[in-house]
Scaffold this active site. Structure first.
Site, PDB file in Angstrom:
ATOM      1  N   HIS A  87      -2.170  -2.523  -9.738  1.00 52.86           N
ATOM      2  CA  HIS A  87      -3.332  -1.788  -8.750  1.00 52.86           C
ATOM      3  C   HIS A  87      -4.334  -2.825  -8.666  1.00 52.86           C
ATOM      4  O   HIS A  87      -4.492  -3.386  -9.768  1.00 52.86           O
ATOM      5  CB  HIS A  87      -3.761  -0.625  -9.414  1.00 52.86           C
ATOM      6  CG  HIS A  87      -4.489   0.367  -8.298  1.00 52.86           C
ATOM      7  ND1 HIS A  87      -5.508   0.366  -8.086  1.00 52.86           N
ATOM      8  CD2 HIS A  87      -3.816   1.319  -7.441  1.00 52.86           C
ATOM      9  CE1 HIS A  87      -5.941   0.957  -7.042  1.00 52.86           C
ATOM     10  NE2 HIS A  87      -4.905   1.657  -6.535  1.00 52.86           N
ATOM     11  N   ASP A 115       2.303   5.881  -6.465  1.00 50.61           N
ATOM     12  CA  ASP A 115       3.698   5.843  -5.674  1.00 50.61           C
ATOM     13  C   ASP A 115       4.805   6.034  -6.574  1.00 50.61           C
ATOM     14  O   ASP A 115       5.720   6.362  -6.107  1.00 50.61           O
ATOM     15  CB  ASP A 115       3.547   4.554  -4.865  1.00 50.61           C
ATOM     16  CG  ASP A 115       2.684   4.694  -3.791  1.00 50.61           C
ATOM     17  OD1 ASP A 115       2.420   5.555  -3.126  1.00 50.61           O
ATOM     18  OD2 ASP A 115       1.971   3.614  -3.369  1.00 50.61           O
ATOM     19  N   HIS A 126       0.943  -1.062   0.011  1.00 51.05           N
ATOM     20  CA  HIS A 126       0.135   0.118  -0.058  1.00 51.05           C
ATOM     21  C   HIS A 126       0.955   1.338  -0.036  1.00 51.05           C
ATOM     22  O   HIS A 126       1.792   1.434  -0.961  1.00 51.05           O
ATOM     23  CB  HIS A 126      -0.952  -0.060   1.303  1.00 51.05           C
ATOM     24  CG  HIS A 126      -2.056   0.910   1.192  1.00 51.05           C
ATOM     25  ND1 HIS A 126      -2.308   1.818   0.142  1.00 51.05           N
ATOM     26  CD2 HIS A 126      -3.041   1.277   2.161  1.00 51.05           C
ATOM     27  CE1 HIS A 126      -3.382   2.438   0.456  1.00 51.05           C
ATOM     28  NE2 HIS A 126      -3.734   2.212   1.781  1.00 51.05           N
TER      29      HIS A 126
HETATM   30  N1  ACO Z   1       5.487  -6.361  -9.989  1.00 53.98           N
HETATM   31  C1  ACO Z   1       5.594  -7.726 -10.764  1.00 53.98           C
HETATM   32  N2  ACO Z   1       4.467  -8.343 -10.948  1.00 53.98           N
HETATM   33  C2  ACO Z   1       3.328  -7.743 -10.332  1.00 53.98           C
HETATM   34  C3  ACO Z   1       3.116  -6.493  -9.886  1.00 53.98           C
HETATM   35  C4  ACO Z   1       4.382  -5.889  -9.689  1.00 53.98           C
HETATM   36  N3  ACO Z   1       4.243  -4.834  -8.748  1.00 53.98           N
HETATM   37  N4  ACO Z   1       1.893  -6.295  -9.530  1.00 53.98           N
HETATM   38  C5  ACO Z   1       1.223  -7.474 -10.179  1.00 53.98           C
HETATM   39  N5  ACO Z   1       1.826  -8.054 -10.588  1.00 53.98           N
HETATM   40  C6  ACO Z   1       1.536  -9.497 -11.401  1.00 53.98           C
HETATM   41  C7  ACO Z   1       1.398 -10.509 -10.223  1.00 53.98           C
HETATM   42  O1  ACO Z   1       2.613 -11.249  -9.930  1.00 53.98           O
HETATM   43  C8  ACO Z   1       0.492 -11.381 -10.816  1.00 53.98           C
HETATM   44  O2  ACO Z   1       1.147 -12.026 -11.805  1.00 53.98           O
HETATM   45  P1  ACO Z   1       0.827 -13.703 -12.084  1.00 53.98           P
HETATM   46  O3  ACO Z   1      -0.687 -13.839 -12.314  1.00 53.98           O
HETATM   47  O4  ACO Z   1       1.491 -13.877 -13.194  1.00 53.98           O
HETATM   48  O5  ACO Z   1       0.950 -14.462 -10.752  1.00 53.98           O
HETATM   49  C9  ACO Z   1      -0.399 -10.410 -11.638  1.00 53.98           C
HETATM   50  O6  ACO Z   1       0.298  -9.430 -11.569  1.00 53.98           O
HETATM   51  C10 ACO Z   1      -1.424 -10.046 -10.720  1.00 53.98           C
HETATM   52  O7  ACO Z   1      -1.116  -9.490  -9.335  1.00 53.98           O
HETATM   53  P2  ACO Z   1      -1.674  -9.393  -7.850  1.00 53.98           P
HETATM   54  O8  ACO Z   1      -0.793  -9.068  -7.001  1.00 53.98           O
HETATM   55  O9  ACO Z   1      -2.397 -10.800  -7.733  1.00 53.98           O
HETATM   56  O10 ACO Z   1      -2.643  -8.288  -8.524  1.00 53.98           O
HETATM   57  P3  ACO Z   1      -3.547  -7.631  -7.062  1.00 53.98           P
HETATM   58  O11 ACO Z   1      -4.663  -7.076  -7.602  1.00 53.98           O
HETATM   59  O12 ACO Z   1      -3.957  -8.518  -5.826  1.00 53.98           O
HETATM   60  O13 ACO Z   1      -2.400  -6.495  -6.583  1.00 53.98           O
HETATM   61  C11 ACO Z   1      -0.981  -4.832  -5.870  1.00 53.98           C
HETATM   62  C12 ACO Z   1      -2.325  -5.101  -6.674  1.00 53.98           C
HETATM   63  C13 ACO Z   1      -0.921  -5.385  -4.684  1.00 53.98           C
HETATM   64  C14 ACO Z   1      -1.087  -3.433  -5.741  1.00 53.98           C
HETATM   65  C15 ACO Z   1      -0.059  -5.345  -6.696  1.00 53.98           C
HETATM   66  O14 ACO Z   1      -0.172  -4.707  -8.091  1.00 53.98           O
HETATM   67  C16 ACO Z   1       1.301  -5.020  -6.076  1.00 53.98           C
HETATM   68  O15 ACO Z   1       1.796  -5.919  -5.265  1.00 53.98           O
HETATM   69  N6  ACO Z   1       2.185  -4.014  -6.441  1.00 53.98           N
HETATM   70  C17 ACO Z   1       3.261  -3.616  -6.039  1.00 53.98           C
HETATM   71  C18 ACO Z   1       3.072  -2.723  -4.662  1.00 53.98           C
HETATM   72  C19 ACO Z   1       2.491  -1.308  -4.874  1.00 53.98           C
HETATM   73  O16 ACO Z   1       3.083  -0.467  -5.779  1.00 53.98           O
HETATM   74  N7  ACO Z   1       1.629  -0.909  -4.023  1.00 53.98           N
HETATM   75  C20 ACO Z   1       0.992   0.425  -4.127  1.00 53.98           C
HETATM   76  C21 ACO Z   1      -0.499   0.397  -4.475  1.00 53.98           C
HETATM   77  S1  ACO Z   1      -1.268   2.008  -4.873  1.00 53.98           S
HETATM   78  C22 ACO Z   1      -1.076   3.149  -3.661  1.00 53.98           C
HETATM   79  O17 ACO Z   1      -0.896   2.432  -2.511  1.00 53.98           O
HETATM   80  C23 ACO Z   1      -1.196   4.514  -3.814  1.00 53.98           C
END
Ligand code: ACO
Length: 380
Positions: free
Chosen positions: A271, A322, A223
């Protein structure tokens, strides 16, 4: 498990309640605060006006803004009790722990804890909003062994925030980028920290408890903590001021290719709601570009572009807010660990608006779980 039970892991896709505070539309990549596109607010309004909009539902009249401005400017000094509590904390603890402690101290000293009438809740929201910048500024300075700087009532919120942190009058370009970041970070519907605040409020706990919990939720790198993690990634790749933008981009691209080959999650991308790009990124990117020009740091944008291109090519995952916010705060001179407390200062507006909305039409938030532990067994 019963046949008809569908587990919504992470509550993904679950619509938990109504809200009139903001609308996130992933299809159109848009974000409205009380009906206004956030880009329009960022272009024309002060953060103080946006805060009042989120709390009350309407932009303030001139008189309302003047009254709030007077209150805000008169109450900026760091509360001595909060300062005493912060001084007990190690200078190497995470600044999010300091922010969480500060709000908790304010709550413990507030004798209106049991009063949750709408007028008192609005007053509490405004008091927390006004008190928090002094916490961040003091914490940043004490980590650097610097003396506290007293606030100035001739400066607006953003100017005073930067003044009390750095002890220099900030350039208008910097003030503007900071103001824009605060507006973009202010509110985003039922994200993890806001939902935390609503869960706590739903038990009829007080506003300070809800905000303290929300700060805990924001700290995590999935987050709010992602804005710090972005800069740590830049540092890991290596920030080389003498390098050209193209050279930096090439190094960042290979770093990302390796990171993805190693199945790493790279913070600042992806996201839960937006799958085709975060509505706030173009506006924040403009603010970052302005800072890069102002500080003459084109090579940082090489790293930025290289990571973004490689992630897009490999996985079609776009940056979230971010991603541009991290380097913007870095260029302004904040220590990396201070980035998420800056997010708190902004999001306090949204959180407190949600506390008031939850309170006004409350129902205890208490989902069910499907048991998957051992079958019933007995001691003898
Ligand atoms: N880097 C690499 N791969 C990613 C990323 C990332 N940042 N985000 C998503 N993916 C990939 C996952 O590995 C997954 O791949 P797969 O299907 O091959 O296993 C797929 O995309 C789906 O990802 P999930 O994590 O299941 O998606 P979810 O909707 O649950 O997650 C989240 C959203 C938690 C924000 C995720 O994108 C993440 O962890 N991002 C990095 C953390 C981040 O930047 N957070 C800030 C959020 S915005 C804010 O707070 C203002």
């Amino acid at each position: 498990m019963s046949e008809n039970t569908e587990i919504k892991k992470g509550l993904a896709g679950v619509v938990a309640d109504y809200t009139a505070i903001s609308k996130v539309n992933a299809e159109t990549n848009s974000l409205l605060y009380r009906g206004y596109p956030v880009q329009e607010l960022a272009a024309e309004k002060s953060f103080e006006e946006v805060a009042l909009l989120l709390w009350t539902g309407e932009l303030p009249t001139e008189e309302e803004l003047a009254a709030f401005t007077e209150f805000e400017r008169a109450n900026r000094a760091l509360d001595p009790a909060v300062k005493e509590a912060i001084d007990l904390l190690p200078t190497d603890c995470h600044p999010m722990d300091v922010g969480r402690t500060a709000v908790s101290v304010l709550g413990a000293r507030d004798d209106r804890s049991e009063d949750s009438s709408p007028e008192t809740e609005l007053a509490k929201a405004q008091e927390i909003f006004v008190a928090f910048p002094a916490v961040v500024a003091y914490d940043q300075r004490r980590r650097r062994g610097q003396e506290i700087i007293e606030p100035r009532d001739d400066l607006n919120y953003a100017e005073n925030f930067l003044w009390t942190t750095f002890g220099e009058e900030p350039a208008p370009e910097v003030v503007d980028a900071f103001r824009v970041s605060m507006i973009l970070y202010a509110e985003h519907s039922f994200n993890a920290s806001t939902f935390t605040a609503r869960v706590i409020t739903s038990t009829l706990a007080d506003m300070h408890s809800a905000i303290t919990g929300a700060i805990g939720a924001l700290k995590g790198s999935l987050h709010g903590g992602a804005n710090e993690a972005v800069m740590h990634t830049f540092e890991e790749i290596g920030i080389r001021t003498e390098e050209s933008r193209e050279e930096a981009a090439a190094r960042a691209k290979s770093w990302m290719e390796q990171a993805l080959a190693d199945k790493k999650k790279v913070m600042g991308f992806g996201h839960r709601v937006y799958k085709n790009g975060d509505s706030r990124v173009p506006t924040m990117k403009q603010a970052l570009d302005a800072m890069v020009d102002y500080y003459g740091r084109g090579e940082l944008m090489g790293l930025y572009d290289g990571l973004e291109t490689a992630m897009s090519e490999a996985k079609d995952i776009k940056p979230n807010l971010d991603y541009p916010a991290g380097p913007t705060y870095y260029l302004m001179g904040f220590d990396i660990e201070m980035f998420t407390p800056l997010f708190i200062a902004a999001r306090l507006t949204g959180w407190t608006a949600h506390v008031m909305e939850q309170r006004a039409n409350n129902s205890l938030i208490r989902p069910l779980s499907e048991y998957n532990g051992p079958q019933e067994r007995h001691l003898s």
